[in-house]
Scaffold this motif. Structure first.
Motif, PDB file in Angstrom:
ATOM      1  N   THR A  51       9.042   1.883   2.048  1.00  0.00           N
ATOM      2  CA  THR A  51       9.664   3.246   1.949  1.00  0.00           C
ATOM      3  C   THR A  51       8.817   4.225   1.161  1.00  0.00           C
ATOM      4  N   ILE A  52       8.002   5.167   2.031  1.00  0.00           N
ATOM      5  CA  ILE A  52       7.424   6.411   1.705  1.00  0.00           C
ATOM      6  C   ILE A  52       8.176   7.745   1.765  1.00  0.00           C
ATOM      7  N   GLY A  53       8.691   8.242   0.825  1.00  0.00           N
ATOM      8  CA  GLY A  53       9.296   9.564   1.113  1.00  0.00           C
ATOM      9  C   GLY A  53      10.447   9.446   1.886  1.00  0.00           C
ATOM     10  N   ALA A  54      10.890   9.805   2.981  1.00  0.00           N
ATOM     11  CA  ALA A  54      11.977   9.782   3.931  1.00  0.00           C
ATOM     12  C   ALA A  54      12.032   8.625   5.048  1.00  0.00           C
ATOM     13  N   THR A  55      10.646   8.117   4.903  1.00  0.00           N
ATOM     14  CA  THR A  55      10.353   7.244   6.091  1.00  0.00           C
ATOM     15  C   THR A  55      10.343   5.609   5.621  1.00  0.00           C
ATOM     16  N   THR A  56      11.055   4.759   6.582  1.00  0.00           N
ATOM     17  CA  THR A  56      11.083   3.563   6.098  1.00  0.00           C
ATOM     18  C   THR A  56      10.598   2.708   7.317  1.00  0.00           C
ATOM     19  N   TRP A  57       9.941   1.727   7.217  1.00  0.00           N
ATOM     20  CA  TRP A  57       9.655   0.851   8.384  1.00  0.00           C
ATOM     21  C   TRP A  57       9.126  -0.639   7.762  1.00  0.00           C
ATOM     22  N   LYS A  58       9.122  -1.395   8.678  1.00  0.00           N
ATOM     23  CA  LYS A  58       8.748  -2.799   8.633  1.00  0.00           C
ATOM     24  C   LYS A  58       7.674  -3.028   8.774  1.00  0.00           C
ATOM     25  N   THR A  59       6.811  -3.841   8.097  1.00  0.00           N
ATOM     26  CA  THR A  59       5.336  -4.143   8.497  1.00  0.00           C
ATOM     27  C   THR A  59       4.929  -5.410   7.708  1.00  0.00           C
ATOM     28  N   SER A  60       3.705  -5.661   7.490  1.00  0.00           N
ATOM     29  CA  SER A  60       3.063  -6.805   6.618  1.00  0.00           C
ATOM     30  C   SER A  60       1.968  -6.031   5.977  1.00  0.00           C
ATOM     31  N   ILE A  61       1.921  -6.767   4.467  1.00  0.00           N
ATOM     32  CA  ILE A  61       0.695  -6.516   3.693  1.00  0.00           C
ATOM     33  C   ILE A  61      -0.274  -7.684   3.932  1.00  0.00           C
ATOM     34  N   PHE A  62      -1.329  -7.407   3.781  1.00  0.00           N
ATOM     35  CA  PHE A  62      -2.441  -8.454   3.997  1.00  0.00           C
ATOM     36  C   PHE A  62      -3.289  -8.615   2.836  1.00  0.00           C
ATOM     37  N   PRO A  63      -3.907  -9.933   2.246  1.00  0.00           N
ATOM     38  CA  PRO A  63      -4.597 -10.084   1.040  1.00  0.00           C
ATOM     39  C   PRO A  63      -5.817  -9.525   1.502  1.00  0.00           C
ATOM     40  N   ASN A  64      -6.260  -8.998   0.127  1.00  0.00           N
ATOM     41  CA  ASN A  64      -7.573  -8.342   0.061  1.00  0.00           C
ATOM     42  C   ASN A  64      -8.515  -9.059  -0.961  1.00  0.00           C
ATOM     43  N   GLY A  65      -9.540  -9.405  -0.360  1.00  0.00           N
ATOM     44  CA  GLY A  65     -10.258 -10.517  -1.232  1.00  0.00           C
ATOM     45  C   GLY A  65     -10.911  -9.882  -2.392  1.00  0.00           C
ATOM     46  N   SER A  66     -10.846  -8.777  -2.516  1.00  0.00           N
ATOM     47  CA  SER A  66     -11.398  -7.766  -3.783  1.00  0.00           C
ATOM     48  C   SER A  66     -10.405  -6.697  -4.232  1.00  0.00           C
ATOM     49  N   PRO A  67      -9.845  -6.634  -5.121  1.00  0.00           N
ATOM     50  CA  PRO A  67      -9.752  -7.579  -6.307  1.00  0.00           C
ATOM     51  C   PRO A  67      -8.723  -8.856  -5.893  1.00  0.00           C
ATOM     52  N   ALA A  68      -9.194  -9.708  -6.394  1.00  0.00           N
ATOM     53  CA  ALA A  68      -8.176 -11.033  -6.209  1.00  0.00           C
ATOM     54  C   ALA A  68      -6.655 -10.749  -6.411  1.00  0.00           C
ATOM     55  N   ASP A  69      -5.871 -11.342  -5.790  1.00  0.00           N
ATOM     56  CA  ASP A  69      -4.281 -11.341  -6.002  1.00  0.00           C
ATOM     57  C   ASP A  69      -3.873  -9.994  -5.504  1.00  0.00           C
ATOM     58  N   SER A  70      -4.662  -9.081  -4.904  1.00  0.00           N
ATOM     59  CA  SER A  70      -4.089  -7.999  -4.272  1.00  0.00           C
ATOM     60  C   SER A  70      -3.992  -7.758  -2.724  1.00  0.00           C
TER      61      SER A  70
END
Length: 98
Positions: A51-70
């Motif tokens: 949710t950002i503001g009044a907008t809600t949606w389904k998606t995926s987050i993806f690992p980012n190699g830098s920084p670790a654990d993000s």
């Protein structure tokens, strides 16, 4: 129910494809997310409802190699238009793991 996280992040265009924009999940939130068991998905993706503001949606987050654990959170054009977001703007995000 799986936990939700709140954070603020800057909208950034993807360097190799500027039409794609994303928000960086803060590393401290990324560490917490990685500690929560989730069903396996391609590329280490984690299913979320955002949710950002009044907008809600389904998606995926993806690992980012830098920084670790993000992770990075892609923000589609329809959301950017609905919330009047442009590159460099900050967004308050609620991210619910699915």
């Amino acid at each position: 129910m799986k936990p939700a996280f709140e954070f603020t992040s800057e909208l950034t265009p993807w360097a190799s494809k500027p039409s794609v924009h994303f928000l960086q999940v803060p590393p401290d939130v990324g560490v917490e997310i990685k500690d929560i068991p989730t069903p396996p998905r391609g590329f280490g993706a984690v299913a979320v409802e955002v949710t950002i503001g009044a907008t809600t949606w389904k998606t995926s987050i993806f690992p980012n190699g830098s920084p670790a654990d993000s992770f990075f959170l892609p923000v589609k054009a329809a959301v950017r238009r609905a919330e009047d977001l442009e590159a460099g703007d900050t967004a308050d995000v609620t991210l619910q793991l699915l």
